[in-house]
Scaffold this active site. Structure first.
Site, PDB file in Angstrom:
ATOM      1  N   ARG A  90       1.164  -1.217  -0.171  1.00 30.65           N
ATOM      2  CA  ARG A  90       0.541  -0.074   0.060  1.00 30.65           C
ATOM      3  C   ARG A  90       1.278   1.333   0.085  1.00 30.65           C
ATOM      4  NH1 ARG A  90      -4.689  -1.939   3.133  1.00 30.65           N
ATOM      5  NH2 ARG A  90      -5.200  -4.312   1.675  1.00 30.65           N
ATOM      6  N   ARG A 105       0.162   1.207  10.218  1.00 36.98           N
ATOM      7  CA  ARG A 105      -0.140   1.471   8.979  1.00 36.98           C
ATOM      8  C   ARG A 105       1.647   1.515   8.350  1.00 36.98           C
ATOM      9  NH1 ARG A 105      -4.308   3.171   6.834  1.00 36.98           N
ATOM     10  NH2 ARG A 105      -5.150   4.356   8.992  1.00 36.98           N
ATOM     11  N   GLU A 177      -9.203  -1.005  13.382  1.00 39.05           N
ATOM     12  CA  GLU A 177      -9.024  -1.583  12.299  1.00 39.05           C
ATOM     13  C   GLU A 177      -8.222  -3.167  12.417  1.00 39.05           C
ATOM     14  OE1 GLU A 177      -9.753  -2.762   8.043  1.00 39.05           O
ATOM     15  OE2 GLU A 177     -10.298  -0.127   7.923  1.00 39.05           O
ATOM     16  N   SER A 180     -11.695  -6.501   8.078  1.00 40.41           N
ATOM     17  CA  SER A 180     -13.241  -6.478   7.386  1.00 40.41           C
ATOM     18  C   SER A 180     -13.677  -7.067   6.205  1.00 40.41           C
ATOM     19  CB  SER A 180     -12.942  -4.984   6.476  1.00 40.41           C
ATOM     20  OG  SER A 180     -12.197  -5.024   6.019  1.00 40.41           O
ATOM     21  N   ARG A 218      -1.259  -5.783  12.528  1.00 46.03           N
ATOM     22  CA  ARG A 218      -2.215  -4.905  13.123  1.00 46.03           C
ATOM     23  C   ARG A 218      -2.773  -6.162  13.992  1.00 46.03           C
ATOM     24  NH1 ARG A 218      -6.342  -0.493   9.948  1.00 46.03           N
ATOM     25  NH2 ARG A 218      -4.010   0.172   8.647  1.00 46.03           N
TER      26      ARG A 218
END
Length: 253
Positions: A90, A105, A177, A180, A218
């Site tokens: 990313r 992140r 988070e 998802s 995470r």
């Protein structure tokens, strides 16, 4: 975490796949990985390879969806469930600030991802099954978390419905988070040409769903911060002990 999550999902009928790190640009775009807003560019979301029509995959969802590009899937074979484990890349161009430091992140990380091809009539129930599986993973790891129904302004281009799970992360001073799950209905299938035969004998587009099993960095953050003991050691969640050669805690060297 990777071995445990993949083993758990295989027991539920998910077929393991090791997707490639690079994917065709048109497949990534077909999955909905495109800019939001008029000023954004494709290159702001993903890493583009200079030579050839390739980019680094932001998630294994792209390669898993691309496996059946322009295919007609047998009705009897649906739903098709896959679990992919891959590197994810990313650019995170819009991310900044202290809250995004450390493992939360990253430009590159590893993740196990659930992906499903199904008939339109089954996608709602299968989406709920993905969320139930995610909740079970969180519970078995002994983590405090909350489940969020995402509003329309938080949905990406392909998602019809999206459920996030956020784990409590004391270091961030709030929730972060960790998973998802999205029901993309026929958005990706239409763009990638993935069909099946309906009850009337005519072609119809399948529905696609995706959901995080374990995003490794995470989940490590959540485990370390929620399972830290008074002496500074980290208690290893019980399901992971067999994968840690019997160790029940991580202590300082």
């Amino acid at each position: 975490l990777a071995n445990w999550s993949i083993q758990k999902l295989m027991q539920r009928g998910f077929v393991p796949v090791m997707p490639p790190d690079m994917v065709r640009t048109h497949v990534s775009e077909g999955c909905g990985f495109q800019p939001r807003g008029e000023d954004a560019s494709f290159h702001s979301q993903v890493y583009k390879v200079n030579h050839g029509d390739l980019c680094l995959a932001g998630t294994s969802e792209v390669a898993l969806a691309g496996m059946h590009i322009n295919d007609v899937l047998e009705r009897a074979s649906l739903p098709r469930r896959f679990v992919g484990f891959s590197h994810c890349f990313r650019t995170e161009v819009a991310s900044s600030g202290v809250a995004n430091k450390g493992l939360y992140r990253l430009h590159q990380f590893s993740k196990s991802e659930m992906f499903v091809f199904c008939r339109a009539a089954d996608s709602k129930a299968l989406h709920e099954q993905l969320v139930d599986t995610q909740c079970e993973i969180i519970e078995e790891l002994g983590l405090h978390a909350r489940v969020l129904e995402m509003p329309t302004e938080e949905l990406g281009a392909p998602a019809h419905r999206k459920i996030d799970i956020e784990a409590w992360m004391p270091g961030r001073g709030g929730y972060g988070e960790v998973t998802s799950a999205s029901n993309c209905t026929d958005y990706q299938a239409r763009r990638l040409g993935i069909r099946t035969v309906g009850d009337d004998g005519k072609y119809e587009f399948v529905h696609t769903l995706n959901g995080t099993a374990v995003a490794i960095p995470r989940m490590i953050v959540a485990i370390m911060e929620q399972h830290q003991q008074p002496d500074g050691s980290i208690r290893i969640p019980e399901p992971l002990v067999p994968f840690m050669m019997g160790k029940t805690a991580i202590t300082a060297v």
